[in-house]
Design a protein around this motif. Structure first.
Motif, short mmCIF file in Angstrom:
data_model
loop_
_atom_site.label_atom_id
_atom_site.label_comp_id
_atom_site.label_asym_id
_atom_site.label_seq_id
_atom_site.Cartn_x
_atom_site.Cartn_y
_atom_site.Cartn_z
N ARG A 1 -16.49 -2.16 2.16
CA ARG A 1 -15.65 -2.60 1.05
C ARG A 1 -14.27 -1.95 1.06
NH1 ARG A 1 -18.20 -3.39 -4.80
NH2 ARG A 1 -19.18 -5.03 -3.56
N PRO A 2 -14.17 -0.61 1.21
CA PRO A 2 -12.83 -0.03 1.30
C PRO A 2 -12.05 -0.52 2.51
CG PRO A 2 -14.52 1.70 1.38
CD PRO A 2 -15.22 0.43 1.15
N LEU A 3 -12.75 -0.77 3.61
CA LEU A 3 -12.06 -1.28 4.80
C LEU A 3 -11.49 -2.67 4.53
CD1 LEU A 3 -11.44 -0.61 7.78
CD2 LEU A 3 -13.52 -1.84 8.38
N ALA A 4 -12.24 -3.52 3.81
CA ALA A 4 -11.73 -4.85 3.48
C ALA A 4 -10.52 -4.75 2.57
CB ALA A 4 -12.83 -5.68 2.82
N ARG A 5 -10.56 -3.81 1.62
CA ARG A 5 -9.40 -3.64 0.74
C ARG A 5 -8.18 -3.19 1.53
NH1 ARG A 5 -13.17 -1.36 -3.12
NH2 ARG A 5 -12.58 0.74 -2.44
N ARG A 6 -8.37 -2.22 2.44
CA ARG A 6 -7.23 -1.74 3.24
C ARG A 6 -6.71 -2.85 4.16
NH1 ARG A 6 -8.77 1.09 -0.06
NH2 ARG A 6 -8.69 3.38 -0.18
N GLN A 7 -7.64 -3.64 4.69
CA GLN A 7 -7.21 -4.76 5.54
C GLN A 7 -6.38 -5.75 4.74
OE1 GLN A 7 -8.48 -5.28 8.98
NE2 GLN A 7 -6.84 -6.76 9.09
N ARG A 8 -6.79 -6.02 3.51
CA ARG A 8 -6.04 -6.93 2.66
C ARG A 8 -4.67 -6.36 2.33
NH1 ARG A 8 -6.81 -10.99 -1.16
NH2 ARG A 8 -5.16 -10.99 -2.70
N ASP A 9 -4.63 -5.07 1.98
CA ASP A 9 -3.35 -4.44 1.65
C ASP A 9 -2.39 -4.51 2.84
OD1 ASP A 9 -4.37 -3.87 -0.81
OD2 ASP A 9 -4.86 -1.78 -0.35
N PHE A 10 -2.94 -4.32 4.04
CA PHE A 10 -2.08 -4.38 5.23
C PHE A 10 -1.55 -5.79 5.44
CE2 PHE A 10 -1.64 -5.17 9.81
CZ PHE A 10 -0.64 -4.25 10.11
N LEU A 11 -2.41 -6.82 5.27
CA LEU A 11 -1.95 -8.20 5.45
C LEU A 11 -0.89 -8.57 4.42
CD1 LEU A 11 -5.29 -10.07 6.22
CD2 LEU A 11 -3.45 -9.52 7.81
N VAL A 12 -1.10 -8.15 3.17
CA VAL A 12 -0.11 -8.43 2.13
C VAL A 12 1.21 -7.75 2.44
CG1 VAL A 12 0.44 -8.09 -0.31
CG2 VAL A 12 -1.83 -8.87 0.34
N ALA A 13 1.14 -6.46 2.85
CA ALA A 13 2.38 -5.74 3.18
C ALA A 13 3.09 -6.38 4.36
CB ALA A 13 2.04 -4.28 3.49
N ASP A 14 2.32 -6.83 5.34
CA ASP A 14 2.93 -7.49 6.51
C ASP A 14 3.60 -8.80 6.11
OD1 ASP A 14 3.19 -7.63 9.51
OD2 ASP A 14 2.11 -9.50 9.14
N GLU A 15 2.94 -9.59 5.24
CA GLU A 15 3.54 -10.84 4.78
C GLU A 15 4.83 -10.58 3.99
OE1 GLU A 15 0.84 -13.17 2.56
OE2 GLU A 15 -0.43 -13.68 4.27
N GLU A 16 4.80 -9.58 3.13
CA GLU A 16 5.98 -9.29 2.31
C GLU A 16 7.14 -8.79 3.16
OE1 GLU A 16 4.74 -6.65 -0.75
OE2 GLU A 16 3.77 -8.23 -1.93
N LEU A 17 6.83 -7.99 4.19
CA LEU A 17 7.88 -7.53 5.09
C LEU A 17 8.48 -8.71 5.86
CD1 LEU A 17 9.54 -5.37 6.53
CD2 LEU A 17 7.61 -5.03 8.09
N ALA A 18 7.62 -9.59 6.37
CA ALA A 18 8.12 -10.76 7.11
C ALA A 18 8.98 -11.64 6.21
CB ALA A 18 6.95 -11.55 7.67
N GLN A 19 8.56 -11.82 4.96
CA GLN A 19 9.34 -12.65 4.04
C GLN A 19 10.68 -11.99 3.73
OE1 GLN A 19 7.33 -13.56 0.42
NE2 GLN A 19 8.90 -14.97 -0.30
#
Length: 646
Positions: free
Chosen positions: A222-240
């Motif tokens: 569960r914590p790994l899924a949360r960290r994976q999600r946070d990383f994907l969101v951060a990556d999307e926001e940086l790309a945008q």
């Protein structure tokens, strides 16, 4: 259902759960994550239980893999103890042959397993595409139809593109999860069975550290899924942020905002680095689980070898146990840890994002059947008698004080419009260009939302107006094809057969005989076109058809639909007057209510009543009444001399 091709394109970014509105409301994102987590397991179980035959096939072929694992260590132990160490090489070679046969059987079973996994993954992909892309398209259309919102082609297509990409990720991740989970489960069964057959005491060495490793790994999921999600969101926001900066570089320089923009990009970079560091931290815990469950049993087996020999464990059994650990359990555990930790986290994240971006529709009260026309040979979606203005029936269309403007500061296109079209009634809408005729058609179809007032189809509201500043909801679907159909001026046809183009508005599973389809085409004057295309099974190439021919196919398609209300938005504008009259008279004979956005004043002569639109001023009556009361209508009538009998 709105005739395909009528929806205004584009949608604001708020139409899905990853746009600016979501970043401005993190509490809504968190709530969506928790709801998705609670519902994901239940939805997955329901999905699997609907496919018992596939699950049984998957388990059956996986038994061969478990048998291969069992034979791998057991045959090696017997080859040593009963063969080579006992000076009987023929027996040893025989047992090695058994191990080789088990290897071939396992490989054959694994090949069949891939087919069963595909039978699970492909329906999942299809279901996600239908649900998520369908809702994404509606959200884009509905958001574009809200007053004061600008249409943007890239926004609407971006919604669909991003959702379909995430659906593919979900499909691939799901297939990987099924493979690694199934492989570990049946490998574990085969290995534990083999250890039990060789020497039960071996389980005391292997099982405790394996269970400890699995427990550590389960705690990190569960914590790994949360960290994976946070990383994907951060990556999307940086790309945008980077993409926006590059596109606006000239304006940034002209305004002297370089430092502010640089600081914003630096913050996004730092946020992604923090997310990556947190993800790597939990990756260490994953390595710990693998060491405990996969490598520690090997060390313990070697360290405890003298003790095991004193307990009566043979050399062959020790070799077999080591084979189980190094050649079966350790690789399977590695696949499980990396698969669930990577693909599993991605799957949970993507499914959560898709569920946020496409909320479940709110349940509606059961609807009473809507009377619809009876086209010979065509089944109706709702059980009711043919409509013809039955006594006591609700009006087919009712507008109460409807006002619509394309922006908060714009002049209303329609202002306080009241209108009633009875079941089976015929209304023509006329007026100069820009008077709001097509806007009225889109409002009736539920594509646009009124600024104020109420629109009812068959006694039920279509889309209520939004309070000022309220976000665009995506909870209520537009009216179904069983209630109304809209045929626009630029009609849409798709590549396929004539039959497919004619039947796409029919209820799912409806079987319509060929003569009924040909009869509908003849009614609207499209029979010659159908013959030229090669009959019902002839191919339709949209680029090879003229605008008028596309209108004829769309008219025949709508004639066949079960809708009791048909809206023709200049649907015969590319036809000659005689062909347009044939089509309109076909819909009159068909039954049901008819609203014609008139391209020619001759359409008004065939209607029961005529609505004249002229900006905020409207006038409604019969043809004779309007000739007396409306100067604009007299001008329109004088500009057209009908060539045909009406």
């Amino acid at each position: 259902m709105t005739e395909p091709g009528t929806a205004p394109s584009g949608a604001p970014a708020e139409a899905v759960g990853t746009g600016p509105a979501d970043r401005q409301a993190p509490h809504r994102r968190a709530g969506g994550r928790h709801r998705a987590a609670r519902g994901l397991g239940r939805a997955g179980v329901r999905f699997l239980l609907r496919r018992p035959r596939v699950l049984l096939g998957l388990a059956g072929w996986s038994v061969l893999e478990a048998a291969h694992t069992f034979a791998l260590g057991f045959a090696l132990a017997r080859a040593l103890d009963d063969g080579f160490l006992a000076a009987r090489p023929a027996v040893g070679l025989g047992w090695l042959g058994v191990a080789a046969a088990g290897l071939l059987a396992g490989a054959w079973g694994t090949a069949r397993v891939y087919r069963q996994v595909a039978a699970l993954a492909e329906p999942l992909r299809d279901e996600l595409v239908r649900r998520v892309v369908g809702r994404g398209l509606y959200e884009a259309v509905a958001a574009a139809g809200a007053p004061g919102r600008a249409a943007d082609d890239s926004a609407g297509t971006g919604v669909v593109s991003r959702l379909t990409h995430q659906v593919e990720i979900a499909r691939d991740s799901f297939a990987g999860l099924v493979m690694v989970s199934r492989s570990f489960l049946f490998t574990l069964i085969g290995a534990v069975s083999g250890l039990l057959a060789l020497a039960p005491v071996l389980l005391l060495v292997v099982v405790p550290p394996l269970v400890a490793g699995l427990a550590v790994f389960a705690g990190t999921l569960r914590p790994l899924a949360r960290r994976q999600r946070d990383f994907l969101v951060a990556d999307e926001e940086l790309a945008q942020e980077a993409g926006t900066t590059v596109r606006a570089l000239r304006d940034v320089t002209a305004c002297g905002a370089q430092e502010r923009v640089r600081q914003s990009v630096v913050e996004k970079v730092a946020a992604e680095r923090r997310a990556a560091d947190a993800l790597a931290y939990w990756g260490v815990a994953r390595a710990l689980a693998l060491g405990l469950g996969g490598r520690l049993p090997v060390v313990l087996l070697l360290v405890l070898t003298p003790w095991l020999l004193r307990q009566g464990v043979s050399a062959g059994a020790l070799a077999g146990a080591l084979t189980y650990l190094t050649q079966a359990l350790l690789p399977a555990l590695q696949s499980l840890v990396h698969g669930l930790g990577g693909a599993g986290a991605r799957f949970a994240v993507v499914i959560g994002r898709l569920r946020e971006g496409a909320p479940e529709p709110e349940p509606e009260a059961p609807r009473a059947p809507v009377p619809g026309p009876q086209v010979p040979g065509v089944p109706r979606a709702r059980a009711a008698a043919a409509s013809g203005g039955a006594e006591g029936a609700a009006p087919a269309l009712e507008l109460r004080g409807v006002t619509f403007a394309y922006g908060p500061a714009a002049e209303p296109v329609l202002a306080g419009l009241d209108l009633t079209v009875p079941a089976g009634g015929r209304l023509a809408v006329v007026g100069p260009s820009g008077a709001g005729k097509s806007t009225l058609a889109l409002l009736v179809a539920g594509v646009l939302r009124p600024s104020s007032g109420e629109i009812r189809l068959h006694g039920r509201p279509v889309l209520p107006p939004l309070p000022e500043g309220a976000p665009q909801p995506a909870r209520r679907p537009p009216p179904a094809v069983e209630e109304r159909v809209l045929i626009p001026q630029e009609s849409y046809v798709f590549t396929g057969s004539v039959r497919e183009n004619l039947c796409c508005l029919l209820p799912d599973g409806a079987a319509v005989p060929g003569p009924a389809l040909l009869g509908a085409a003849e009614e609207v004057g499209a029979d010659a076109l159908v013959r030229r295309l090669g009959g019902l099974d002839g191919a339709v190439d949209p680029a090879a058809l003229s605008a008028g021919e596309r209108q004829q196919i769309a008219l025949a398609r709508s004639y066949l639909s079960p809708a009791p209300l048909v809206v023709l938005d200049e649907a015969g504008s590319h036809l000659d007057p005689a062909a347009e009259e044939v089509a309109e008279r076909a819909f009159i004979r068909r039954g049901g209510a008819l609203v014609v956005i008139a391209h020619r004043i001759s359409s008004a002569l065939r209607a029961d009543r005529v609505l004249v639109l002229d900006g905020g001023r409207t006038c409604c009556g019969t043809h004779a009444e309007l000739l007396e009361r409306s100067e604009l209508y007299r001008d329109l009538a004088a500009g057209w001399a009908p060539h045909s009998r009406v």
